[in-house]
Design a protein around this motif. Structure first.
Motif, short mmCIF file in Angstrom:
data_model
loop_
_atom_site.label_atom_id
_atom_site.label_comp_id
_atom_site.label_asym_id
_atom_site.label_seq_id
_atom_site.Cartn_x
_atom_site.Cartn_y
_atom_site.Cartn_z
N ALA A 50 0.83 -1.21 0.00
CA ALA A 50 0.00 0.00 0.00
C ALA A 50 0.86 1.26 0.00
N ILE A 51 1.92 1.24 0.78
CA ILE A 51 2.84 2.40 0.81
C ILE A 51 3.42 2.63 -0.58
N ALA A 52 3.91 1.57 -1.20
CA ALA A 52 4.52 1.67 -2.52
C ALA A 52 3.50 2.17 -3.55
N ARG A 53 2.32 1.60 -3.53
CA ARG A 53 1.27 2.01 -4.48
C ARG A 53 0.92 3.48 -4.30
N ASP A 54 0.70 3.91 -3.06
CA ASP A 54 0.28 5.28 -2.81
C ASP A 54 1.35 6.31 -3.14
N LEU A 55 2.61 5.93 -2.98
CA LEU A 55 3.72 6.84 -3.30
C LEU A 55 4.23 6.66 -4.73
N ASP A 56 3.67 5.70 -5.45
CA ASP A 56 4.07 5.41 -6.83
C ASP A 56 5.56 5.08 -6.91
N VAL A 57 5.97 4.18 -6.02
CA VAL A 57 7.34 3.67 -6.01
C VAL A 57 7.25 2.15 -5.92
N THR A 58 8.38 1.48 -6.05
CA THR A 58 8.37 0.02 -5.96
C THR A 58 8.41 -0.43 -4.50
N GLU A 59 7.96 -1.65 -4.29
CA GLU A 59 8.03 -2.23 -2.96
C GLU A 59 9.49 -2.36 -2.50
N SER A 60 10.38 -2.68 -3.42
CA SER A 60 11.79 -2.81 -3.04
C SER A 60 12.36 -1.47 -2.59
N TYR A 61 11.90 -0.38 -3.19
CA TYR A 61 12.34 0.94 -2.74
C TYR A 61 11.86 1.21 -1.32
N VAL A 62 10.61 0.85 -1.03
CA VAL A 62 10.07 1.04 0.32
C VAL A 62 10.90 0.23 1.32
N HIS A 63 11.15 -1.04 1.02
CA HIS A 63 11.97 -1.87 1.91
C HIS A 63 13.36 -1.26 2.11
N ARG A 64 13.94 -0.77 1.03
CA ARG A 64 15.29 -0.19 1.11
C ARG A 64 15.33 1.04 2.00
N ILE A 65 14.38 1.96 1.84
CA ILE A 65 14.44 3.18 2.66
C ILE A 65 14.13 2.88 4.12
N ILE A 66 13.26 1.90 4.37
CA ILE A 66 13.00 1.50 5.77
C ILE A 66 14.28 0.91 6.37
N ARG A 67 14.92 0.02 5.63
CA ARG A 67 16.16 -0.61 6.12
C ARG A 67 17.24 0.44 6.39
N GLN A 68 17.42 1.37 5.46
CA GLN A 68 18.44 2.42 5.63
C GLN A 68 18.09 3.34 6.80
N TYR A 69 16.81 3.68 6.95
CA TYR A 69 16.40 4.55 8.05
C TYR A 69 16.66 3.88 9.39
N ARG A 70 16.27 2.60 9.51
CA ARG A 70 16.47 1.89 10.77
C ARG A 70 17.94 1.72 11.08
N SER A 71 18.75 1.48 10.06
CA SER A 71 20.19 1.33 10.26
C SER A 71 20.80 2.64 10.76
N ALA A 72 20.35 3.76 10.22
CA ALA A 72 20.87 5.06 10.62
C ALA A 72 20.44 5.45 12.03
N GLN A 73 19.33 4.89 12.51
CA GLN A 73 18.82 5.22 13.83
C GLN A 73 19.51 4.45 14.95
N GLN A 74 20.27 3.41 14.59
CA GLN A 74 20.93 2.58 15.62
C GLN A 74 22.26 3.15 16.02
#
Length: 74
Positions: A50-74
């Motif tokens: 749903a996030i990918a569809r609503d933002l008109d991006v790929t699911e892999s992009y959503v997974h990537r930015i979540i992974r990078q954000y969580r990594s940067a927060q640690q």
């Protein structure tokens, strides 16, 4: 039934240079905030599809930015 809303092309033709400056500035803010926003939505239970569809991006992009954000927060 025809829509009274202008089409995307009509909206685009109406944009001015001032609009372009404002949109570019807002886009820079969004670029900085999007990883946090997307991660918050996912943590709240919104599906990646749903996030990918609503933002008109790929699911892999959503997974990537979540992974990078969580990594940067640690």
């Amino acid at each position: 039934m025809p829509s009274n809303q202008p089409t995307r092309d009509e909206q685009a033709r109406a944009l001015t240079f001032a609009d372009a400056l404002r949109i570019r500035a807002e886009a820079a803010l969004l670029d900085a905030a999007l990883p946090r926003i997307v991660t918050e939505q996912r943590d709240a239970g919104r599906p990646v599809t749903a996030i990918a569809r609503d933002l008109d991006v790929t699911e892999s992009y959503v997974h990537r930015i979540i992974r990078q954000y969580r990594s940067a927060q640690q």
